[in-house]
Design an enzyme around this catalytic site. Structure first.
Site, PDB file in Angstrom:
ATOM      1  N   TRP A  47      77.863  36.475  59.559  1.00 37.80           N
ATOM      2  CA  TRP A  47      76.581  37.018  59.088  1.00 37.80           C
ATOM      3  C   TRP A  47      76.740  37.543  57.675  1.00 37.80           C
ATOM      4  O   TRP A  47      77.791  38.091  57.328  1.00 37.80           O
ATOM      5  CB  TRP A  47      76.109  38.149  59.997  1.00 37.80           C
ATOM      6  CG  TRP A  47      74.996  37.787  60.918  1.00 37.80           C
ATOM      7  CD1 TRP A  47      73.678  38.087  60.744  1.00 37.80           C
ATOM      8  CD2 TRP A  47      75.078  37.065  62.155  1.00 37.80           C
ATOM      9  NE1 TRP A  47      72.938  37.597  61.797  1.00 37.80           N
ATOM     10  CE2 TRP A  47      73.771  36.963  62.671  1.00 37.80           C
ATOM     11  CE3 TRP A  47      76.113  36.481  62.887  1.00 37.80           C
ATOM     12  CZ2 TRP A  47      73.472  36.326  63.878  1.00 37.80           C
ATOM     13  CZ3 TRP A  47      75.821  35.846  64.076  1.00 37.80           C
ATOM     14  CH2 TRP A  47      74.519  35.765  64.559  1.00 37.80           C
ATOM     15  N   TRP A  70      75.203  40.171  55.498  1.00 32.35           N
ATOM     16  CA  TRP A  70      75.543  41.536  55.038  1.00 32.35           C
ATOM     17  C   TRP A  70      76.667  42.139  55.869  1.00 32.35           C
ATOM     18  O   TRP A  70      77.445  42.954  55.382  1.00 32.35           O
ATOM     19  CB  TRP A  70      74.318  42.438  54.887  1.00 32.35           C
ATOM     20  CG  TRP A  70      73.566  42.963  56.065  1.00 32.35           C
ATOM     21  CD1 TRP A  70      73.399  42.371  57.278  1.00 32.35           C
ATOM     22  CD2 TRP A  70      72.844  44.213  56.107  1.00 32.35           C
ATOM     23  NE1 TRP A  70      72.595  43.162  58.071  1.00 32.35           N
ATOM     24  CE2 TRP A  70      72.241  44.291  57.374  1.00 32.35           C
ATOM     25  CE3 TRP A  70      72.626  45.247  55.218  1.00 32.35           C
ATOM     26  CZ2 TRP A  70      71.442  45.370  57.769  1.00 32.35           C
ATOM     27  CZ3 TRP A  70      71.830  46.320  55.597  1.00 32.35           C
ATOM     28  CH2 TRP A  70      71.251  46.377  56.850  1.00 32.35           C
ATOM     29  N   ASP A  71      76.811  41.681  57.122  1.00 34.02           N
ATOM     30  CA  ASP A  71      77.956  42.145  57.917  1.00 34.02           C
ATOM     31  C   ASP A  71      79.260  41.829  57.195  1.00 34.02           C
ATOM     32  O   ASP A  71      80.162  42.658  57.077  1.00 34.02           O
ATOM     33  CB  ASP A  71      78.004  41.440  59.283  1.00 34.02           C
ATOM     34  CG  ASP A  71      76.830  41.761  60.169  1.00 34.02           C
ATOM     35  OD1 ASP A  71      75.694  41.415  59.784  1.00 34.02           O
ATOM     36  OD2 ASP A  71      77.030  42.358  61.243  1.00 34.02           O
ATOM     37  N   GLN A  96      69.601  37.675  53.871  1.00 35.97           N
ATOM     38  CA  GLN A  96      69.793  39.049  54.347  1.00 35.97           C
ATOM     39  C   GLN A  96      70.137  39.941  53.155  1.00 35.97           C
ATOM     40  O   GLN A  96      70.375  39.439  52.045  1.00 35.97           O
ATOM     41  CB  GLN A  96      70.944  39.085  55.373  1.00 35.97           C
ATOM     42  CG  GLN A  96      70.475  39.226  56.810  1.00 35.97           C
ATOM     43  CD  GLN A  96      71.595  39.584  57.761  1.00 35.97           C
ATOM     44  OE1 GLN A  96      72.750  39.353  57.475  1.00 35.97           O
ATOM     45  NE2 GLN A  96      71.242  40.137  58.912  1.00 35.97           N
ATOM     46  N   ASP A 125      65.672  44.353  62.063  1.00 33.15           N
ATOM     47  CA  ASP A 125      64.751  43.352  62.606  1.00 33.15           C
ATOM     48  C   ASP A 125      63.460  43.875  63.248  1.00 33.15           C
ATOM     49  O   ASP A 125      62.382  43.389  62.978  1.00 33.15           O
ATOM     50  CB  ASP A 125      65.489  42.491  63.634  1.00 33.15           C
ATOM     51  CG  ASP A 125      66.864  42.069  63.142  1.00 33.15           C
ATOM     52  OD1 ASP A 125      67.133  42.187  61.933  1.00 33.15           O
ATOM     53  OD2 ASP A 125      67.668  41.622  63.970  1.00 33.15           O
ATOM     54  N   ARG A 151      67.056  46.045  72.872  1.00 34.64           N
ATOM     55  CA  ARG A 151      66.883  44.896  71.976  1.00 34.64           C
ATOM     56  C   ARG A 151      65.398  44.741  71.621  1.00 34.64           C
ATOM     57  O   ARG A 151      64.540  45.379  72.222  1.00 34.64           O
ATOM     58  CB  ARG A 151      67.363  43.615  72.698  1.00 34.64           C
ATOM     59  CG  ARG A 151      68.846  43.566  72.994  1.00 34.64           C
ATOM     60  CD  ARG A 151      69.698  43.273  71.782  1.00 34.64           C
ATOM     61  NE  ARG A 151      69.304  42.048  71.081  1.00 34.64           N
ATOM     62  CZ  ARG A 151      69.798  41.678  69.892  1.00 34.64           C
ATOM     63  NH1 ARG A 151      70.716  42.426  69.302  1.00 34.64           N
ATOM     64  NH2 ARG A 151      69.393  40.579  69.298  1.00 34.64           N
ATOM     65  N   TYR A 168      67.490  49.560  69.328  1.00 34.20           N
ATOM     66  CA  TYR A 168      67.830  48.781  68.138  1.00 34.20           C
ATOM     67  C   TYR A 168      67.449  49.478  66.837  1.00 34.20           C
ATOM     68  O   TYR A 168      67.994  50.533  66.548  1.00 34.20           O
ATOM     69  CB  TYR A 168      67.138  47.430  68.297  1.00 34.20           C
ATOM     70  CG  TYR A 168      67.874  46.238  67.776  1.00 34.20           C
ATOM     71  CD1 TYR A 168      69.238  46.130  67.843  1.00 34.20           C
ATOM     72  CD2 TYR A 168      67.164  45.188  67.208  1.00 34.20           C
ATOM     73  CE1 TYR A 168      69.885  45.010  67.352  1.00 34.20           C
ATOM     74  CE2 TYR A 168      67.791  44.059  66.724  1.00 34.20           C
ATOM     75  CZ  TYR A 168      69.158  43.973  66.795  1.00 34.20           C
ATOM     76  OH  TYR A 168      69.792  42.865  66.316  1.00 34.20           O
ATOM     77  N   GLU A 201      77.732  48.944  68.234  1.00 31.89           N
ATOM     78  CA  GLU A 201      76.802  48.380  67.253  1.00 31.89           C
ATOM     79  C   GLU A 201      75.925  49.497  66.673  1.00 31.89           C
ATOM     80  O   GLU A 201      75.657  49.536  65.485  1.00 31.89           O
ATOM     81  CB  GLU A 201      75.951  47.306  67.948  1.00 31.89           C
ATOM     82  CG  GLU A 201      75.091  46.481  67.016  1.00 31.89           C
ATOM     83  CD  GLU A 201      74.356  45.357  67.736  1.00 31.89           C
ATOM     84  OE1 GLU A 201      74.402  45.311  69.000  1.00 31.89           O
ATOM     85  OE2 GLU A 201      73.729  44.532  67.059  1.00 31.89           O
TER      86      GLU A 201
HETATM   87  C1  9WN Z   1      69.606  38.543  63.577  1.00 34.31           C
HETATM   88  C2  9WN Z   1      74.666  40.795  63.071  1.00 34.31           C
HETATM   89  C3  9WN Z   1      73.189  41.047  62.872  1.00 34.31           C
HETATM   90  C4  9WN Z   1      72.910  42.117  61.794  1.00 34.31           C
HETATM   91  C5  9WN Z   1      71.462  42.567  61.788  1.00 34.31           C
HETATM   92  C6  9WN Z   1      71.065  42.976  63.195  1.00 34.31           C
HETATM   93  C7  9WN Z   1      71.298  41.817  64.154  1.00 34.31           C
HETATM   94  C8  9WN Z   1      70.511  39.457  64.401  1.00 34.31           C
HETATM   95  C9  9WN Z   1      70.077  39.455  65.856  1.00 34.31           C
HETATM   96  O1  9WN Z   1      72.653  41.450  64.135  1.00 34.31           O
HETATM   97  O2  9WN Z   1      70.429  40.757  63.786  1.00 34.31           O
HETATM   98  O3  9WN Z   1      70.103  38.413  62.281  1.00 34.31           O
HETATM   99  O4  9WN Z   1      70.166  38.383  66.445  1.00 34.31           O
HETATM  100  O5  9WN Z   1      69.654  40.470  66.381  1.00 34.31           O
HETATM  101  O6  9WN Z   1      69.743  43.391  63.229  1.00 34.31           O
HETATM  102  O7  9WN Z   1      71.282  43.629  60.892  1.00 34.31           O
HETATM  103  O8  9WN Z   1      73.238  41.608  60.548  1.00 34.31           O
HETATM  104  O9  9WN Z   1      75.331  41.992  63.307  1.00 34.31           O
END
Ligand code: 9WN
Length: 425
Positions: free
Chosen positions: A32, A34-35, A104, A168, A201, A354, A398
């Site tokens: 991912w 920004w991760d 992102q 999200d 979620r 979330y 998380e």
């Molecule tokens: C959709 C990976 C990602 C983070 C986001 C977080 C979540 C994804 C999801 O997980 O998003 O991109 O499927 O829920 O909201 O910030 O980058 O950790």
């Protein structure tokens, strides 16, 4: 007793898939955007080569037009929806790994400076070429941001999908998202709720709208101009803009370190535009910065963490500083751990769902950094300290329930481990 720093490094090792890191096993099986940037900073605290590799694997997914996609599907996996078959972006990045079609938050530039500072400390001279390659990729992506997501030159970049924000299902998007149809051609096969309790979620109706948006942009063949004119969801987001502005300032620093005078001028212009845009979003009532819904024309006056993120890019005046300090303290009152991502006094607040209330370590990291930049060092230290202690108590989750301090969502999370390593230094 296990040393928590060692445990954090072990999380990164466990989620390492050969030069790139998945956010957590199972729930998020790909790289991912920004991760990975946050994770690279975590690696930089103990393994600078591996830190660089994280960004190098990430730029393999950069699109021909400069966009950094939000997911790089290096290897197939059926434990995540939507996968590459839904996105269908092959034509945008020939001969590259498969990717999603949206982006992102551009933490990449911030990470690159962090990594290069670590290189300077070690006195290593063999990293210059690698640094140049990463810098050029970052610069191309910033150009994409301004061109594709601020065509009207407001100094504010827009998100076209809530997934782009990284937050999200934030209440900030509720009103705009409610206008998006729930109809989809794609069968929605949620995998996330097989890993995490559904109450933590987004809801099914959110997924219908998320998927509808993907289909709209897929029908635009991922062409930024078509997407801009067809987008049923378009928000000039202050969190995104602030991260881009800060990353631009960090690229300015990089360009001067690397003696890249041509890039400097362009970056200065970009930076000034973004700073002016952000400054225009101060909201007296919310006592923070607010995003703008480009479809309704309305300010989004929802008290979410987004309002505080511009601290990482701006120098606040004394009135704004005092207001934000009081506001953050108010949000944290009665909480076991702050900062909640939605104000607890808001009717939208849900402590376990979330982005509607839970505390996220990387958000605390960003806000604490912004507070320091604005001379609010005591508050920054409190937030950093709380983040460290909640991770030590609850683990590398998380996100965390601000009322109870309980760890939620996926566990063994890479960016939570990275936040620990960086904040604990
Ligand atoms: C959709 C990976 C990602 C983070 C986001 C977080 C979540 C994804 C999801 O997980 O998003 O991109 O499927 O829920 O909201 O910030 O980058 O950790």
């Amino acid at each position: 007793m296990v040393n928590v720093t060692d445990a954090a490094r072990a999380i990164l090792a466990r989620n390492d898939r050969g030069g790139y890191t998945v956010p957590t096993d199972g729930l998020y099986p790909f790289q991912w955007n920004w991760d990975s940037a946050f994770v690279s900073m975590g690696f930089a605290t103990f393994d600078i080569d591996r830190a660089y590799q994280e960004l190098e694997r990430f730029i393999q997914g950069q699109w021909n037009n400069g966009m950094f996609p939000h997911i790089i599907f290096h290897v197939p996996s059926d434990s995540y929806f939507p996968g590459p078959d839904v996105w269908q972006t092959e034509q945008c990045h020939s001969k590259k790994p498969m990717t999603s079609g949206i982006t992102q938050p551009p933490v990449f530039g911030i990470a690159l400076r962090f990594l290069y500072e670590a290189v300077l400390v070690t006195g290593r001279h063999d990293m210059l070429e690698r640094t140049h390659t990463l810098f050029n990729a970052a610069l191309r992506s910033h150009r994409w941001w301004l061109k594709a997501r601020d065509p009207d030159k407001r100094g504010l970049v827009a998100i076209l999908h809530p997934w782009e924000s990284g937050s999200d299902n934030s209440p900030a998007w509720d009103e705009a998202l409610a206008r998006v149809p729930t109809t989809t051609k794609t069968e929605i096969c949620r995998q996330d709720t097989k890993h995490v309790n559904a109450t933590m979620r987004p809801r099914n109706i959110d997924y219908q709208r998320f998927t509808h948006l993907v289909e709209v942009y897929r029908e635009c063949q991922w062409d930024p101009i078509k997407q801009w004119s067809h987008a049923p969801f378009k928000i000039a987001d202050v969190q995104m803009t602030a991260i881009l502005a800060r990353a631009t300032a960090d690229l300015i620093w990089m360009a001067s370190q690397l003696n890249l005078s041509d890039a400097l001028e362009e970056l200065f212009t970009m930076h000034q535009l973004l700073i002016n845009g952000l400054n225009s979003r101060w909201n007296q009532h919310i006592r923070g910065f607010v995003s703008l819904d480009l479809i309704s024309g309305k300010d989004i006056e929802k008290p979410t963490q987004t309002c505080f993120i511009p601290l990482i890019a701006l120098e606040l005046d004394s009135y704004q500083r005092k207001s934000i300090q009081e506001e953050i303290e108010r949000w944290c009152q009665g909480m076991v751990i702050g900062i909640p991502t939605t104000a607890p006094f808001s009717p939208d607040f849900e402590s376990k769902r979330y982005w509607r209330g839970p505390v996220w370590a990387v958000i605390n990291w960003l806000i604490a950094d912004g507070l320091r930049k604005n001379q609010l060092k005591e508050l920054a230290a409190i937030i950093e300290g709380n983040t460290i202690s909640v991770i030590e108590r609850a683990g590398f989750c998380e996100y965390f329930d601000p009322i109870t301090g309980e760890g939620l969502g996926g566990n063994t999370f890479s960016w939570t481990a990275a936040a620990y390593l960086v904040l604990r230094r």
